[in-house]
Scaffold this motif. Structure first.
Motif, PDB file in Angstrom:
ATOM      1  N   VAL A  74      58.867  27.069  13.978  1.00 16.52           N
ATOM      2  CA  VAL A  74      58.958  28.421  14.548  1.00 16.52           C
ATOM      3  C   VAL A  74      60.375  28.957  14.412  1.00 16.52           C
ATOM      4  O   VAL A  74      60.589  30.116  14.031  1.00 16.52           O
ATOM      5  CB  VAL A  74      58.515  28.414  16.030  1.00 16.52           C
ATOM      6  CG1 VAL A  74      58.913  29.706  16.730  1.00 16.52           C
ATOM      7  CG2 VAL A  74      57.015  28.218  16.131  1.00 16.52           C
ATOM      8  N   MET A  75      61.367  28.129  14.718  1.00 18.61           N
ATOM      9  CA  MET A  75      62.754  28.589  14.693  1.00 18.61           C
ATOM     10  C   MET A  75      63.278  28.784  13.268  1.00 18.61           C
ATOM     11  O   MET A  75      63.939  29.782  12.964  1.00 18.61           O
ATOM     12  CB  MET A  75      63.636  27.605  15.454  1.00 18.61           C
ATOM     13  CG  MET A  75      63.317  27.532  16.940  1.00 18.61           C
ATOM     14  SD  MET A  75      64.307  26.274  17.788  1.00 18.61           S
ATOM     15  CE  MET A  75      63.510  26.248  19.393  1.00 18.61           C
ATOM     16  N   LEU A  76      62.977  27.841  12.384  1.00 19.57           N
ATOM     17  CA  LEU A  76      63.501  27.922  11.019  1.00 19.57           C
ATOM     18  C   LEU A  76      62.911  29.088  10.239  1.00 19.57           C
ATOM     19  O   LEU A  76      63.590  29.733   9.438  1.00 19.57           O
ATOM     20  CB  LEU A  76      63.252  26.608  10.272  1.00 19.57           C
ATOM     21  CG  LEU A  76      64.048  25.398  10.755  1.00 19.57           C
ATOM     22  CD1 LEU A  76      63.623  24.141  10.012  1.00 19.57           C
ATOM     23  CD2 LEU A  76      65.547  25.625  10.590  1.00 19.57           C
ATOM     24  N   THR A  77      61.621  29.388  10.473  1.00 22.74           N
ATOM     25  CA  THR A  77      60.993  30.493   9.743  1.00 22.74           C
ATOM     26  C   THR A  77      61.469  31.853  10.230  1.00 22.74           C
ATOM     27  O   THR A  77      61.164  32.875   9.609  1.00 22.74           O
ATOM     28  CB  THR A  77      59.459  30.433   9.864  1.00 22.74           C
ATOM     29  OG1 THR A  77      59.077  30.358  11.248  1.00 22.74           O
ATOM     30  CG2 THR A  77      58.901  29.242   9.095  1.00 22.74           C
ATOM     31  N   ALA A  78      62.243  31.885  11.328  1.00 16.72           N
ATOM     32  CA  ALA A  78      62.795  33.156  11.799  1.00 16.72           C
ATOM     33  C   ALA A  78      63.918  33.643  10.883  1.00 16.72           C
ATOM     34  O   ALA A  78      64.149  34.853  10.783  1.00 16.72           O
ATOM     35  CB  ALA A  78      63.308  33.012  13.234  1.00 16.72           C
ATOM     36  N   PHE A  79      64.601  32.687  10.195  1.00 15.35           N
ATOM     37  CA  PHE A  79      65.734  33.121   9.367  1.00 15.35           C
ATOM     38  C   PHE A  79      65.805  32.456   7.993  1.00 15.35           C
ATOM     39  O   PHE A  79      66.671  32.802   7.185  1.00 15.35           O
ATOM     40  CB  PHE A  79      67.060  32.903  10.109  1.00 15.35           C
ATOM     41  CG  PHE A  79      67.309  31.491  10.541  1.00 15.35           C
ATOM     42  CD1 PHE A  79      67.950  30.599   9.709  1.00 15.35           C
ATOM     43  CD2 PHE A  79      66.905  31.054  11.801  1.00 15.35           C
ATOM     44  CE1 PHE A  79      68.198  29.294  10.105  1.00 15.35           C
ATOM     45  CE2 PHE A  79      67.157  29.747  12.220  1.00 15.35           C
ATOM     46  CZ  PHE A  79      67.803  28.870  11.369  1.00 15.35           C
ATOM     47  N   LYS A  89      58.260  34.658   5.742  1.00 18.48           N
ATOM     48  CA  LYS A  89      58.424  36.103   5.658  1.00 18.48           C
ATOM     49  C   LYS A  89      58.895  36.448   4.246  1.00 18.48           C
ATOM     50  O   LYS A  89      59.440  35.612   3.536  1.00 18.48           O
ATOM     51  CB  LYS A  89      59.460  36.589   6.670  1.00 18.48           C
ATOM     52  CG  LYS A  89      59.081  36.379   8.119  1.00 18.48           C
ATOM     53  CD  LYS A  89      60.105  37.001   9.081  1.00 18.48           C
ATOM     54  CE  LYS A  89      61.444  36.331   8.998  1.00 18.48           C
ATOM     55  NZ  LYS A  89      62.409  36.843  10.010  1.00 18.48           N
ATOM     56  N   ASP A  90      58.700  37.698   3.864  1.00 20.68           N
ATOM     57  CA  ASP A  90      59.153  38.179   2.560  1.00 20.68           C
ATOM     58  C   ASP A  90      60.674  38.313   2.597  1.00 20.68           C
ATOM     59  O   ASP A  90      61.214  39.046   3.433  1.00 20.68           O
ATOM     60  CB  ASP A  90      58.519  39.536   2.256  1.00 20.68           C
ATOM     61  CG  ASP A  90      58.788  40.002   0.831  1.00 20.68           C
ATOM     62  OD1 ASP A  90      59.735  39.494   0.202  1.00 20.68           O
ATOM     63  OD2 ASP A  90      58.060  40.887   0.352  1.00 20.68           O
ATOM     64  N   PRO A  91      61.395  37.618   1.714  1.00 18.47           N
ATOM     65  CA  PRO A  91      62.856  37.713   1.736  1.00 18.47           C
ATOM     66  C   PRO A  91      63.391  39.074   1.311  1.00 18.47           C
ATOM     67  O   PRO A  91      64.560  39.382   1.548  1.00 18.47           O
ATOM     68  CB  PRO A  91      63.292  36.612   0.759  1.00 18.47           C
ATOM     69  CG  PRO A  91      62.124  36.406  -0.137  1.00 18.47           C
ATOM     70  CD  PRO A  91      60.915  36.664   0.707  1.00 18.47           C
ATOM     71  N   ASP A  98      60.175  41.174  13.037  1.00 20.82           N
ATOM     72  CA  ASP A  98      61.593  41.448  13.275  1.00 20.82           C
ATOM     73  C   ASP A  98      61.826  42.783  13.968  1.00 20.82           C
ATOM     74  O   ASP A  98      62.966  43.146  14.255  1.00 20.82           O
ATOM     75  CB  ASP A  98      62.366  41.422  11.950  1.00 20.82           C
ATOM     76  CG  ASP A  98      62.470  40.024  11.371  1.00 20.82           C
ATOM     77  OD1 ASP A  98      62.620  39.076  12.156  1.00 20.82           O
ATOM     78  OD2 ASP A  98      62.388  39.884  10.134  1.00 20.82           O
ATOM     79  N   ASP A  99      60.755  43.535  14.241  1.00 23.02           N
ATOM     80  CA  ASP A  99      60.892  44.833  14.898  1.00 23.02           C
ATOM     81  C   ASP A  99      61.502  44.672  16.289  1.00 23.02           C
ATOM     82  O   ASP A  99      61.257  43.670  16.976  1.00 23.02           O
ATOM     83  CB  ASP A  99      59.530  45.520  15.028  1.00 23.02           C
ATOM     84  CG  ASP A  99      58.964  45.947  13.681  1.00 23.02           C
ATOM     85  OD1 ASP A  99      59.725  45.934  12.697  1.00 23.02           O
ATOM     86  OD2 ASP A  99      57.761  46.285  13.624  1.00 23.02           O
ATOM     87  N   ASP A 100      62.274  45.658  16.700  1.00 21.83           N
ATOM     88  CA  ASP A 100      62.886  45.647  18.036  1.00 21.83           C
ATOM     89  C   ASP A 100      61.805  45.919  19.083  1.00 21.83           C
ATOM     90  O   ASP A 100      61.197  46.993  19.091  1.00 21.83           O
ATOM     91  CB  ASP A 100      63.966  46.722  18.115  1.00 21.83           C
ATOM     92  CG  ASP A 100      64.718  46.699  19.440  1.00 21.83           C
ATOM     93  OD1 ASP A 100      64.359  45.884  20.317  1.00 21.83           O
ATOM     94  OD2 ASP A 100      65.653  47.505  19.595  1.00 21.83           O
ATOM     95  N   PRO A 101      61.526  44.957  19.986  1.00 20.07           N
ATOM     96  CA  PRO A 101      60.472  45.162  20.979  1.00 20.07           C
ATOM     97  C   PRO A 101      60.762  46.314  21.925  1.00 20.07           C
ATOM     98  O   PRO A 101      59.845  46.887  22.515  1.00 20.07           O
ATOM     99  CB  PRO A 101      60.414  43.819  21.721  1.00 20.07           C
ATOM    100  CG  PRO A 101      61.752  43.201  21.508  1.00 20.07           C
ATOM    101  CD  PRO A 101      62.176  43.635  20.140  1.00 20.07           C
TER     102      PRO A 101
END
Length: 219
Positions: A74-79, A89-91, A98-101
């Motif tokens: 979960v953490m690594l796929t965030a960045f 995610k698409d680089p 990544d949208d601002d909640p």
């Protein structure tokens, strides 16, 4: 039934989990009693074995590695990215995750921490990773505790002195138990990430659409 349809994945996985834990309990009980008999010790009942270090150490050892795998994923796929993988995610383009909640704070259908804002929104924004990491730490500690207990039972049968939990933490045996599982979790995750570039499974959200090109990233 709508309930079964809507929750079928969780129900089946829960049944499989309980069934395999039951199988592990019964087979471990047999193995443990065989070991006790070899050392001239009395057999233990199933309930006693279920609360023993021999069983609980193995149980939490496996849970620990699974929670490590999922929290790291979960953490690594965030960045981090893997071009072409359904697990990335698409680089090159924006991603909805990544949208601002804060932009949807006025939407009554959003979870309450998003509407409340402040620390509640900040914590909720990373709550999945926090929960999985916390479960990893908890099961790591439980594995350590019961592994030390199992080690001391083994030491007692061989007439050796008992060791403390902290001594066990620094032992090669404990880290061998942990690392043999951790490496397999990281390997299996890497295999899924790479295979999802080229292979498909129609109908699964973990796969790209069957007709998607290999270069397309994400599901």
């Amino acid at each position: 039934m709508k309930f079964l349809r809507d929750n079928g994945l969780t129900i089946v996985l829960t049944i499989l989990t309980v069934s395999t834990i039951g199988g592990m309990l019964l087979t471990g009980w047999s193995v443990h009693n065989h070991e006790l008999a070899e050392h001239g010790a009395a057999r233990v009942g199933l309930a006693t074995y279920a609360a023993s270090g021999h069983f609980l150490s193995s149980l939490f050892e496996n849970w620990e590695s699974e929670f490590l795998q999922m929290s790291a994923y979960v953490m690594l796929t965030a960045f981090l990215f893997q071009r072409g993988s359904a697990e990335s995610k698409d680089p090159d383009g924006p991603s909805e995750v990544d949208d601002d909640p804060a932009a949807k704070a006025e939407d009554i259908n959003t979870p309450w921490p998003v509407r409340v804002g402040g620390w509640a929104r900040s914590v909720y924004s990373y709550s999945l990773g926090i929960a999985l990491a916390s479960l990893f730490v908890l099961t790591f500690v439980l594995h350590l505790r019961y592994s030390a207990e199992a080690e001391n039972v083994e030491a007692h049968m061989h007439g050796q002195p008992a060791t403390s939990m902290m001594d066990h933490l620094s032992s090669a045996q404990f880290w061998f138990e942990s690392l043999q599982n951790w490496q397999s979790e990281f390997l299996s995750t890497a295999v899924v990430v790479v295979l999802s570039i080229f292979l498909r499974f129609k109908g699964s959200p973990e796969s790209k659409p069957v007709a998607s090109p290999h270069s397309e990233t994400g599901g």
